[in-house]
Design an enzyme around this catalytic site. Structure first.
Site, PDB file in Angstrom:
ATOM      1  N   ARG A   1      -4.927  15.211 -26.271  1.00  0.00           N
ATOM      2  CA  ARG A   1      -4.342  15.912 -27.414  1.00  0.00           C
ATOM      3  C   ARG A   1      -3.036  16.583 -27.039  1.00  0.00           C
ATOM      4  O   ARG A   1      -2.887  17.059 -25.911  1.00  0.00           O
ATOM      5  CB  ARG A   1      -5.218  17.094 -27.833  1.00  0.00           C
ATOM      6  CG  ARG A   1      -6.449  16.794 -28.566  1.00  0.00           C
ATOM      7  CD  ARG A   1      -7.183  18.143 -28.647  1.00  0.00           C
ATOM      8  NE  ARG A   1      -8.599  17.914 -28.590  1.00  0.00           N
ATOM      9  CZ  ARG A   1      -9.348  17.811 -29.683  1.00  0.00           C
ATOM     10  NH1 ARG A   1      -8.833  17.950 -30.865  1.00  0.00           N
ATOM     11  NH2 ARG A   1     -10.630  17.574 -29.577  1.00  0.00           N
TER      12      ARG A   1
ATOM     13  N   ASP B   1      -9.668  22.095 -17.354  1.00  0.00           N
ATOM     14  CA  ASP B   1     -10.325  22.277 -18.655  1.00  0.00           C
ATOM     15  C   ASP B   1     -11.412  23.349 -18.633  1.00  0.00           C
ATOM     16  O   ASP B   1     -11.637  24.043 -19.622  1.00  0.00           O
ATOM     17  CB  ASP B   1     -10.869  20.949 -19.212  1.00  0.00           C
ATOM     18  CG  ASP B   1     -11.795  20.212 -18.265  1.00  0.00           C
ATOM     19  OD1 ASP B   1     -11.919  20.639 -17.101  1.00  0.00           O
ATOM     20  OD2 ASP B   1     -12.402  19.200 -18.689  1.00  0.00           O
TER      21      ASP B   1
ATOM     22  N   SER C   1      -7.598  17.844 -16.601  1.00  0.00           N
ATOM     23  CA  SER C   1      -9.004  18.010 -16.207  1.00  0.00           C
ATOM     24  C   SER C   1      -9.380  17.195 -14.985  1.00  0.00           C
ATOM     25  O   SER C   1     -10.285  16.364 -15.012  1.00  0.00           O
ATOM     26  CB  SER C   1      -9.894  17.635 -17.385  1.00  0.00           C
ATOM     27  OG  SER C   1      -9.446  18.284 -18.543  1.00  0.00           O
TER      28      SER C   1
HETATM   29  C1  BG6 Z   1     -12.581  19.425 -25.027  1.00  0.00           C
HETATM   30  C2  BG6 Z   1     -11.549  20.196 -24.259  1.00  0.00           C
HETATM   31  O1  BG6 Z   1     -13.020  20.181 -26.101  1.00  0.00           O
HETATM   32  O2  BG6 Z   1     -13.663  19.132 -24.158  1.00  0.00           O
HETATM   33  C3  BG6 Z   1     -11.107  19.359 -23.070  1.00  0.00           C
HETATM   34  O3  BG6 Z   1     -10.469  20.544 -25.073  1.00  0.00           O
HETATM   35  C4  BG6 Z   1     -12.274  18.994 -22.228  1.00  0.00           C
HETATM   36  O4  BG6 Z   1     -10.180  20.086 -22.314  1.00  0.00           O
HETATM   37  C5  BG6 Z   1     -13.316  18.330 -23.065  1.00  0.00           C
HETATM   38  O5  BG6 Z   1     -11.871  18.150 -21.167  1.00  0.00           O
HETATM   39  C6  BG6 Z   1     -14.547  18.046 -22.267  1.00  0.00           C
HETATM   40  O6  BG6 Z   1     -15.444  17.272 -22.988  1.00  0.00           O
HETATM   41  P1  BG6 Z   1     -15.383  15.704 -23.079  1.00  0.00           P
HETATM   42  O7  BG6 Z   1     -16.731  15.357 -23.507  1.00  0.00           O
HETATM   43  O8  BG6 Z   1     -14.321  15.380 -24.083  1.00  0.00           O
HETATM   44  O9  BG6 Z   1     -15.059  15.190 -21.724  1.00  0.00           O
HETATM   45  C1  GLC Z   2     -14.166  16.122 -13.600  1.00  0.00           C
HETATM   46  C2  GLC Z   2     -12.887  16.725 -13.076  1.00  0.00           C
HETATM   47  C3  GLC Z   2     -12.850  18.193 -13.364  1.00  0.00           C
HETATM   48  C4  GLC Z   2     -13.115  18.434 -14.823  1.00  0.00           C
HETATM   49  C5  GLC Z   2     -14.405  17.804 -15.232  1.00  0.00           C
HETATM   50  C6  GLC Z   2     -14.695  18.003 -16.684  1.00  0.00           C
HETATM   51  O1  GLC Z   2     -15.209  16.628 -12.860  1.00  0.00           O
HETATM   52  O2  GLC Z   2     -12.800  16.489 -11.713  1.00  0.00           O
HETATM   53  O3  GLC Z   2     -11.630  18.724 -12.991  1.00  0.00           O
HETATM   54  O4  GLC Z   2     -13.175  19.803 -15.043  1.00  0.00           O
HETATM   55  O5  GLC Z   2     -14.347  16.442 -14.951  1.00  0.00           O
HETATM   56  O6  GLC Z   2     -13.751  17.411 -17.498  1.00  0.00           O
END
Ligand code: BG6
Ligand code: GLC
Ligand code: BG6
Ligand code: GLC
Length: 917
Positions: free
Chosen positions: A539, A656, A602
């Site tokens: 996003r 994240d 992340s």
């Molecule tokens: C989102 C966050 O809501 O959730 C992201 O904005 C995050 O930063 C993500 O990485 C984690 O959940 P998923 O299931 O999308 O990996």
């Molecule tokens: C993976 C990444 C980590 C992140 C997590 C959740 O483990 O290494 O940095 O926080 O995924 O998205």
């Protein structure tokens, strides 16, 4: 010569007169073809009523699902015990099915009496008696040392929800033991068997005698799909299409339905057919008002009907010169065997005389002829009624199959059918007349229903063996409390290890300083851009923070990152990101305003400051080249420069988990932990500076990105990893890495499920042993599918539909297994995640020397959000393993972009202050 003719004339005149007399008297019992067709149609309607969900509760004909889904296919084998209770005789048997590959059944049996004080006494004692007989049989046959499966033929109406259970709806016929109605018969017998310490018997199937009969006959004739009993009682079963059985989930194939047609008319549907004799007989029975159809047909009642008629005729002076004997007044004095004997072709009349004399009567020739005819009318009516109902079943089968001619076999058993000289012929004839479009073969079950019951038990025992294999696999995913405590302890040790200077470099839980030192305080303000890369969605956001009111406005756009770019070169990846930013700025009309930007990234980064971080290694689905070891903020800056269209001020690089913690921390200042259970799995928390040896300074706190996904990469949790985890790891982009993440996060759970399904299919336990191309496809089970499959609100059929959408052609049984597999895998994930979190909160509690810790965890991620049970199990586990911590879970509604913007705001403020200084 003349005398002989005269005699013959006299006799036939006498016969004619008597027959006319009886015919007149029993006018009501002689059913015309039209009446029979009418009854047949009524029974068709009754069947519909019993099968449909809304009408079943009030239906007289209960149409009970039996959970017998197929007739024998010849593959059945093994040694079984069998009980046959509820017909005229109680038997215990040993059945050996298919020896040395041959379709062959060997039976040894023993009859036991059923004294009326036992079958009409106390229920517990009845079953103890049955178990005692079984024990006696096993002793005689030297079977005590063996563990044998048992099939119980129980000839009473039972409501079944599975094969090995049956709740007695009501006793019928001669039985009326107390305390059994509305309870599970199998449990009763199991309890009674357990009293015998030397017996090891497992009741695998409860079958009605009609079902046993059908299966017995089907073993020899695969066309057999109907079972009929005309014995002490009467009843029929047949194979119905699953799609017509509302009471059982699933649409596929067929299931045997025990019609319990004996109860036809209990709601008044046959009042016009019943006679005064039927009413009188009913009143004197054990179950008045019940089994009204049965009482017009079956062996237990025929003789009694004849007796009541004879008595009435005698009273009316139509028989025995108006004389009645006391025997004729006594209930039960005329039995079915008498009726059969009186109707014998040649000896019939002589038998009649003998029987009447035995009843203390002095019958004339004319009386004997009349009595014999009474028997004929009563037994013919029985066969007629039976034929009408059977014709309805055959018509139904024909309609289900949509064929013009139905070729089928009906398996039949029961003493009335067997010993009555004319009964079978009459029944066959009338059935053929009522359904001329059916070619019906009637097959007498020579070996009773137990042979069939053994077939059902054989199938059940195969299913049980398969179940054991499935359970063995699922057991690998079941963690004991001790195992979870152990995981918690190991995680705790790894956390400490990662914080220490001397061990940090080698630590698998990396404990990365984030340079985020405090939660938002509400004074943050301004307009910020944010990127959110690494979760399910990429996003770009615009975040407007207004100070004072703690209110944030966000605008965002989701962009796709094609697989080719996720796994292409680093330059391509960052160019693509910048392209998306450009689109967003265009879209928002923001080009030219160099806004401060927070970059949620992340992945594990070694940060040197808030806006500097070298990517340690890609995780999850990313694998772009030339990024590892590089500062990702620099890479982004360079890409912006390469594009040379706009400028941005990249202020903060944020994981994240940290973004999530900040998002939630904006609402709840107690939020000092950020947890992601999504594509990946990770956690950050506020740690005391003095514990972070890699960063100089001892004052205050700093957020640590644990990167706990790498927990176990040193082999410390190998004891709980399964061969499926290894498989998933080996097929991943980063083999050997992120082992804990691969057991706990959305991206991998589906893969674990897929590996298990492949294995179960290989073992022949699923999908008919066929591994489809789809099942071989990596990544088909996304988190959202897992979540859907496990939803409690979903019926089995819907689960099946999801699997079908995924290209997996499953039966209902398959769907149940798939759901269980998903459940086992996601449960373990939630528990492991809970154990990890428990380690963190306990550490925080101890570090602060608190008796009790109150803390909030900000959580995000599709697994946590979408899965129906994950969050609950996670929370339960934390409570269990960290009882002295009061943990509040706060769902991050706004994603981590908001948190990243807040961090950017703070960083910007500090930057500004520094500049001004
Ligand atoms: C989102 C966050 O809501 O959730 C992201 O904005 C995050 O930063 C993500 O990485 C984690 O959940 P998923 O299931 O999308 O990996
Ligand atoms: C993976 C990444 C980590 C992140 C997590 C959740 O483990 O290494 O940095 O926080 O995924 O998205
Ligand atoms: C027997 C079956 O042959 O017939 C029993 O083995 C069944 O299971 C019985 O109940 C029905 O006939 P009757 O006349 O004994 O009630
Ligand atoms: C009674 C029972 C039924 C059984 C039949 C024949 O009708 O209710 O379950 O099949 O007798 O034995």
């Amino acid at each position: 010569m003349f005398a002989v003719h005269l005699m013959a004339f006299y006799f036939s005149k006498l016969k004619e007169d008597q027959i006319k007399k009886v015919d007149r008297f029993l006018y009501h019992m002689r059913l015309s073809d039209d009446t029979l067709l009418d009854i047949m149609r009524r029974f068709q309607a009754e069947m519909e009523k019993g099968l449909a969900k809304d009408t079943n509760p009030t239906a007289a004909v209960k149409m009970l699902p039996t959970f017998v889904r197929a007739i024998p296919d010849g593959s059945e084998k093994g040694e079984f015990l069998s009980l046959d209770l509820g017909g005229s005789k109680f038997r215990v048997l040993k059945v050996q099915v298919a020896e040395e590959g041959k379709r062959h059944v060997q039976m040894e049996s023993q009859f036991y009496p059923t004294p009326s004080e036992v079958i009409r006494g106390n229920g517990t004692e009845l079953f103890e008696y049955v178990a005692d007989c079984l024990a006696d049989f096993m002793k005689t046959k030297d079977l005590m040392h063996k563990k044998l499966p048992l099939g119980l033929t129980f000839s009473f109406p039972c409501r079944q929800t599975k094969l090995e259970e049956g709740v007695l709806i009501s006793w019928t016929k001669k039985f009326k033991a107390r305390g059994v109605q509305d309870t599970d018969v199998v449990s009763h017998l199991t309890r009674a068997i357990r009293r015998h310490k030397d017996m090891d018997v497992d009741i695998l199937a409860l079958v009605n005698d009609t079902v046993g009969t059908m299966m017995t006959c089907a073993y020899d004739d695969p066309h057999c799909e109907v079972g009929v009993i005309v014995g002490t009682g009467t009843n029929a079963c047949y194979m119905e299409d699953m799609s017509n059985i509302d009471l059982v989930e699933g649409d596929e194939g067929r299931m045997c339905i025990n019609t319990e047609w004996g109860a036809f008319g209990d709601d008044g549907a046959l009042e016009d057919v019943r006679t005064e004799f039927d009413r009188e007989l009913d009143l004197g029975s054990l179950n008045p008002g019940k089994q009204l159809f049965e009482k017009m047909i079956s062996g237990l009642y025929l003789g009694e009907l004849v007796r009541l008629i004879l008595l009435k005729m005698a009273k009316a002076g139509l028989l025995f010169g108006g004389e009645k004997s006391s025997a004729l007044h006594t209930k039960g004095k005329i039995e079915t065997r008498h009726v059969a004997a009186m109707e014998k072709y040649k000896e019939g009349l002589a038998n009649t005389r003998e029987i009447l004399v035995d009843l203390g009567l002095e019958p004339s020739e004319a009386d004997c002829i009349a009595v014999q005819h009474v028997c004929t009318i009563v037994s013919f009516r029985s066969a007629n009624l039976c034929a009408a109902a059977l014709a309805a079943i055959l018509t139904r089968l024909q309609e289900n199959k949509k064929v013009e001619r139905l070729r089928t076999t009906v398996g039949v058993d029961g003493t009335l059918y067997k010993i009555h000289p004319q009964y079978p012929k009459r029944l066959h004839k009338v059935v053929r007349k009522l359904v001329p479009s059916c070619d019906v073969r009637f097959l007498l079950s020579e070996s009773g229903s137990t042979k069939g019951a053994a077939m059902v038990t054989a199938v059940a025992s195969r299913v049980q063996a398969q179940r054991k294999q499935i359970d063995k696999v699922l057991a690998l995913f079941r963690l004991t409390r001790e195992q979870l405590v152990d995981v918690q302890a190991k995680m705790r040790a790894e956390l400490e290890y990662g914080l220490k200077k001397k061990s940090h470099a080698l630590a698998t839980v990396r404990m990365l300083p984030t340079y985020v030192c405090g939660l938002p305080d509400g004074t943050e303000k301004g307009k910020f851009l944010a990127l959110d890369l690494g979760g399910t969605n990429f996003r770009v956001l615009l975040v407007k923070i207004r100070s004072g009111r703690r209110s944030v406005r966000m605008y965002n756009k989701i962009f796709a990152i094609p697989l080719g770019i996720m796994q292409g070169t680093g330059e391509e990846l960052f160019d693509h990101i910048v392209q998306c930013i450009a689109d967003f700025l265009d879209y928002m009309g923001l080009k030219g305003a160099p806004l401060p930007l927070g970059f949620t990234f992340s992945f594990p980064c070694r940060q040197m400051s808030i806006d500097k971080g070298a990517l340690i290694g890609w995780t999850k689905g990313f694998k772009a080249t030339d990024c590892e070891g590089e500062d990702v903020v620099d890479m982004l800056r360079e890409a912006i420069k390469r594009r040379n269209e706009f400028d941005l001020d990249i202020v903060a690089l944020v994981n994240d988990t940290v973004g999530t913690m900040m998002t939630c921390g904006y609402e709840d200042p107690n939020c000092e932990i950020g947890l992601i259970a999504g594509t990946g799995s990770n956690l950050c928390y506020m740690e005391d500076m003095r514990n972070i040896e890699m960063v100089e300074a001892d004052e205050g706190k700093m957020c640590i990105n644990t990167e706990w996904g790498g927990f176990g990469d040193n082999g410390c949790i190998e004891d709980i990893r399964t061969r499926y985890d290894t498989e998933v790891d080996e097929g991943s982009l980063n083999p050997g890495k992120q082992r804990y993440e691969k057991m706990t996060s959305g991206m991998y759970l589906g893969e674990i499920v897929r590996q298990i399904l492949i294995d179960l299919t290989k073992q022949g336990l699923l999908f008919r042993g066929q591994i489809s191309e789809r099942l071989r496809t990596r990544g088909i089970f996304e988190t959202k599918f897992l979540s859907q499959i496990e939803s409690d609100r979903l019926a089995l059929l819907q689960v099946r539909r999801i699997l079908q959408e995924l290209g997996l052609d499953s039966t209902c049984e398959d769907s149940i297994v798939v759901k269980e597999v998903c459940g086992a895998v996601s449960r373990r994930a939630a528990q492991l995640c809970g154990a990890g979190l428990a380690a963190v909160v306990e550490k925080r509690r101890e570090d602060q020397g608190l008796e009790h810790l109150k803390i909030t965890v900000g959580v995000d991620g599709t697994l946590y959000k979408l899965h129906p049970h994950f969050s609950r199990i996670l929370q339960e586990t934390v409570k269990e393993l960290a009882p002295r911590c009061d943990v509040t879970f706060m769902l991050s509604e706004d994603g981590s972009g908001k948190g990243a913007a807040l961090i950017t705001a703070v960083a910007k403020r500090i930057q500004q202050a520094r500049k001004e200084n």
